[in-house]
Design an enzyme around this catalytic site. Structure first.
Site, PDB file in Angstrom:
ATOM      1  N   GLY A 158     -48.491 140.672  13.596  1.00  9.31           N
ATOM      2  CA  GLY A 158     -47.545 139.734  14.214  1.00  9.31           C
ATOM      3  C   GLY A 158     -47.789 139.577  15.712  1.00  9.31           C
ATOM      4  N   GLN A 159     -46.937 138.801  16.346  1.00  9.64           N
ATOM      5  CA  GLN A 159     -47.097 138.518  17.781  1.00  9.64           C
ATOM      6  C   GLN A 159     -47.043 139.806  18.599  1.00  9.64           C
ATOM      7  OE1 GLN A 159     -45.389 134.763  19.395  1.00  9.64           O
ATOM      8  NE2 GLN A 159     -43.641 135.345  18.129  1.00  9.64           N
ATOM      9  N   ALA A 177     -41.186 142.475  10.891  1.00  9.41           N
ATOM     10  CA  ALA A 177     -39.873 141.867  10.654  1.00  9.41           C
ATOM     11  C   ALA A 177     -40.038 140.567   9.886  1.00  9.41           C
ATOM     12  CB  ALA A 177     -39.168 141.585  11.985  1.00  9.41           C
ATOM     13  N   THR A 214     -33.155 142.329  18.016  1.00 12.38           N
ATOM     14  CA  THR A 214     -33.029 140.959  18.522  1.00 12.38           C
ATOM     15  C   THR A 214     -31.727 140.670  19.276  1.00 12.38           C
ATOM     16  OG1 THR A 214     -32.909 138.641  17.794  1.00 12.38           O
ATOM     17  CG2 THR A 214     -32.084 140.273  16.249  1.00 12.38           C
ATOM     18  N   ASP A 215     -31.807 139.687  20.167  1.00 11.85           N
ATOM     19  CA  ASP A 215     -30.613 139.170  20.864  1.00 11.85           C
ATOM     20  C   ASP A 215     -29.687 138.442  19.876  1.00 11.85           C
ATOM     21  OD1 ASP A 215     -32.537 137.170  20.458  1.00 11.85           O
ATOM     22  OD2 ASP A 215     -32.056 136.087  22.300  1.00 11.85           O
ATOM     23  N   TYR A 232     -30.319 136.297   9.524  1.00 13.48           N
ATOM     24  CA  TYR A 232     -31.348 137.039  10.268  1.00 13.48           C
ATOM     25  C   TYR A 232     -30.698 138.085  11.178  1.00 13.48           C
ATOM     26  CZ  TYR A 232     -34.738 137.924  14.015  1.00 13.48           C
ATOM     27  OH  TYR A 232     -35.557 138.527  14.954  1.00 13.48           O
ATOM     28  N   LYS A 248     -30.920 142.183  10.893  1.00 10.49           N
ATOM     29  CA  LYS A 248     -31.463 143.012  11.980  1.00 10.49           C
ATOM     30  C   LYS A 248     -30.427 144.044  12.431  1.00 10.49           C
ATOM     31  CE  LYS A 248     -34.926 142.579  13.974  1.00 10.49           C
ATOM     32  NZ  LYS A 248     -36.274 143.212  13.756  1.00 10.49           N
TER      33      LYS A 248
HETATM   34  N1  LIG Z   1     -40.076 135.997  17.458  1.00 12.14           N
HETATM   35  C1  LIG Z   1     -38.971 136.007  18.194  1.00 12.14           C
HETATM   36  O1  LIG Z   1     -38.600 135.015  18.841  1.00 12.14           O
HETATM   37  C2  LIG Z   1     -38.120 137.245  18.281  1.00 12.14           C
HETATM   38  C3  LIG Z   1     -36.919 137.183  18.985  1.00 12.14           C
HETATM   39  C4  LIG Z   1     -36.130 138.343  19.068  1.00 12.14           C
HETATM   40  C5  LIG Z   1     -36.540 139.513  18.472  1.00 12.14           C
HETATM   41  N2  LIG Z   1     -37.710 139.535  17.796  1.00 12.14           N
HETATM   42  C6  LIG Z   1     -38.100 140.785  17.144  1.00 12.14           C
HETATM   43  O2  LIG Z   1     -39.314 141.218  17.734  1.00 12.14           O
HETATM   44  C7  LIG Z   1     -40.090 141.896  16.752  1.00 12.14           C
HETATM   45  C8  LIG Z   1     -41.487 141.313  16.709  1.00 12.14           C
HETATM   46  O3  LIG Z   1     -41.373 139.929  16.386  1.00 12.14           O
HETATM   47  P1  LIG Z   1     -42.661 138.993  16.305  1.00 12.14           P
HETATM   48  O4  LIG Z   1     -42.300 137.707  16.916  1.00 12.14           O
HETATM   49  O5  LIG Z   1     -43.866 139.738  16.747  1.00 12.14           O
HETATM   50  O6  LIG Z   1     -42.706 138.794  14.709  1.00 12.14           O
HETATM   51  P2  LIG Z   1     -43.842 138.093  13.812  1.00 12.14           P
HETATM   52  O7  LIG Z   1     -44.884 137.483  14.684  1.00 12.14           O
HETATM   53  O8  LIG Z   1     -43.120 137.268  12.809  1.00 12.14           O
HETATM   54  O9  LIG Z   1     -44.516 139.348  13.109  1.00 12.14           O
HETATM   55  C9  LIG Z   1     -43.852 140.112  12.161  1.00 12.14           C
HETATM   56  C10 LIG Z   1     -44.900 140.788  11.330  1.00 12.14           C
HETATM   57  O10 LIG Z   1     -44.238 141.589  10.339  1.00 12.14           O
HETATM   58  C11 LIG Z   1     -44.974 141.456   9.126  1.00 12.14           C
HETATM   59  N3  LIG Z   1     -44.161 141.823   7.971  1.00 12.14           N
HETATM   60  C12 LIG Z   1     -43.284 141.074   7.272  1.00 12.14           C
HETATM   61  N4  LIG Z   1     -42.772 141.777   6.238  1.00 12.14           N
HETATM   62  C13 LIG Z   1     -43.336 143.014   6.295  1.00 12.14           C
HETATM   63  C14 LIG Z   1     -43.228 144.187   5.509  1.00 12.14           C
HETATM   64  N5  LIG Z   1     -42.404 144.265   4.452  1.00 12.14           N
HETATM   65  N6  LIG Z   1     -43.968 145.271   5.854  1.00 12.14           N
HETATM   66  C15 LIG Z   1     -44.805 145.218   6.907  1.00 12.14           C
HETATM   67  N7  LIG Z   1     -44.958 144.137   7.691  1.00 12.14           N
HETATM   68  C16 LIG Z   1     -44.222 143.044   7.388  1.00 12.14           C
HETATM   69  C17 LIG Z   1     -45.392 140.018   9.107  1.00 12.14           C
HETATM   70  O11 LIG Z   1     -46.447 139.841   8.207  1.00 12.14           O
HETATM   71  P3  LIG Z   1     -46.725 138.385   7.563  1.00 12.14           P
HETATM   72  O12 LIG Z   1     -47.082 137.507   8.724  1.00 12.14           O
HETATM   73  O13 LIG Z   1     -47.819 138.643   6.626  1.00 12.14           O
HETATM   74  O14 LIG Z   1     -45.431 137.976   6.931  1.00 12.14           O
HETATM   75  C18 LIG Z   1     -45.804 139.800  10.556  1.00 12.14           C
HETATM   76  O15 LIG Z   1     -47.149 140.144  10.775  1.00 12.14           O
HETATM   77  C19 LIG Z   1     -39.303 141.792  15.441  1.00 12.14           C
HETATM   78  O16 LIG Z   1     -38.533 142.951  15.276  1.00 12.14           O
HETATM   79  C20 LIG Z   1     -38.379 140.620  15.677  1.00 12.14           C
HETATM   80  O17 LIG Z   1     -37.200 140.713  14.897  1.00 12.14           O
HETATM   81  C21 LIG Z   1     -38.512 138.430  17.691  1.00 12.14           C
END
Ligand SMILES: NC(=O)c1ccc[n+]([C@@H]2O[C@H](COP(=O)([O-])OP(=O)(O)OC[C@H]3O[C@@H](n4cnc5c(N)ncnc54)[C@H](OP(=O)(O)O)[C@@H]3O)[C@@H](O)[C@H]2O)c1
Length: 292
Positions: free
Chosen positions: A11-12, A60, A101-102, A125, A129
């Protein structure tokens, strides 16, 4: 901190954690295909094989709107996953850092949310969380929960990349102006995770985002202007500010989700960078990657 197992490494945040891993530490990246965080057997094997000092959970289900129609999957990844990881880390005396998350907040407070503010998520969501956070706390030990918001990077799909595409395609674009938060470059977030992990005393709930605050409209305007300046865009689409009521989505989002980062800033000894300079740095990173 000598070995850190990074869950959600595709992921990111996961990719940035691997890129920014400090010299004194070895990152062990686990993508979803290598480790399903909600599968206790897979988690036990991964922890016993790697014997990490830390587990950092960047995995996530982050599709906020899709979560409304897939609540079971959101709960599986965002609540059961962290519970399994936290319990198994506790059993093995492995430190655990979980990212949240916020969107656990309802957005009705008119000033930045402190870590101890009572959460009240508006959608599936945020609820999933929050359930994950509660399960991590209930597992015991001294886990670190780091909440963040509006994450973007050159990897995967996110608001910045969507805006770059739409601004290039269209002459005019409407963007919500009455939801306020703080954009967060995943690289800065990854560094904050490493900083917390490096700090032996960190435990409990922390907040991190880039500095400052803005609306989605302000964010889109900055993306357009910096991308034009860098030559990533050739044309400047007109951006129209609209209220969220004119852009209905399956999930309701908080109108205000700026995080109070005082605790984390004090612990890390720095305030981070303003969101506009982080956005510029990410766009330069994206441009350099595209040239390679
Ligand atoms: N993105 C935002 O704007 C945002 C905002 C606030 C908080 N956050 C939090 O920040 C954190 C990182 O977010 P991010 O943006 O990096 O998320 P992301 O890019 O969506 O990456 C999440 C990763 O988790 C993987 N995943 C999904 N289900 C899984 C499972 N059962 N076991 C193992 N891996 C799994 C996904 O794989 P696949 O791609 O194969 O599904 C993806 O690679 C998360 O906790 C998120 O809730 C994100």
């Amino acid at each position: 901190m000598s070995k850190a197992l990074v869950c959600g490494a595709g992921g990111q945040l996961g990719q940035e954690l691997v890129l920014t891993c400090p010299e004194q530490c070895q990152a062990i990246p686990m993508t979803r295909s290598m480790l399903d965080i909600a599968d206790p057997t897979q988690v036990a094997k991964a922890l016993d094989d790697a014997e990490p000092t830390w587990v950092i959970n960047a995995a996530a289900f982050t599709a906020v709107d899709a979560a409304e129609s897939e609540p079971e999957l959101a709960h599986y990844v965002n609540a059961k996953g962290p519970e399994v990881l936290a319990l198994q880390c506790r059993e093995r005396n492995i430190r655990f850092l979980h990212v949240s998350t916020d969107f656990v907040f309802d957005g009705t407070q008119g000033h930045p949310y402190a870590p101890y503010t009572e959460p009240n998520p508006l959608g599936v969501y945020g609820r999933s969380k929050l359930d994950g956070e509660s399960a991590v706390v209930a597992a015991g030990g001294s886990p670190v929960i780091l909440r963040t918001g509006w994450v973007y990077s050159r990897h995967g799909g996110n608001f910045v990349k969507t805006m770059l595409r739409l601004i290039a395609e269209r002459e005019q674009l409407s963007v919500v102006e009455d939801q306020i938060g703080t954009p967060t470059w995943a690289r800065g977030l990854a560094l904050a995770c490493w900083g917390l992990a490096d700090h032996g005393d960190a435990s409990g709930i922390y907040h991190w985002s880039d500095a400052g605050a803005c609306s989605w409209y302000d964010f889109a305007a900055a993306i357009r202007d910096i991308a034009l300046e860098l030559g990533l865009l050739r044309q400047a689409a007109t951006l129209l500010p609209i209220p969220a009521s004119q852009y209905p989505t399956p999930a309701q989002r908080p109108a205000y989700s700026v995080l109070d980062k005082t605790l984390t800033r004090n612990l890390l000894g720095h305030s981070g960078h303003h969101w506009t300079s982080q956005l510029r740095a990410m766009l330069i990173d994206l441009q350099q990657k595209e040239k390679q």
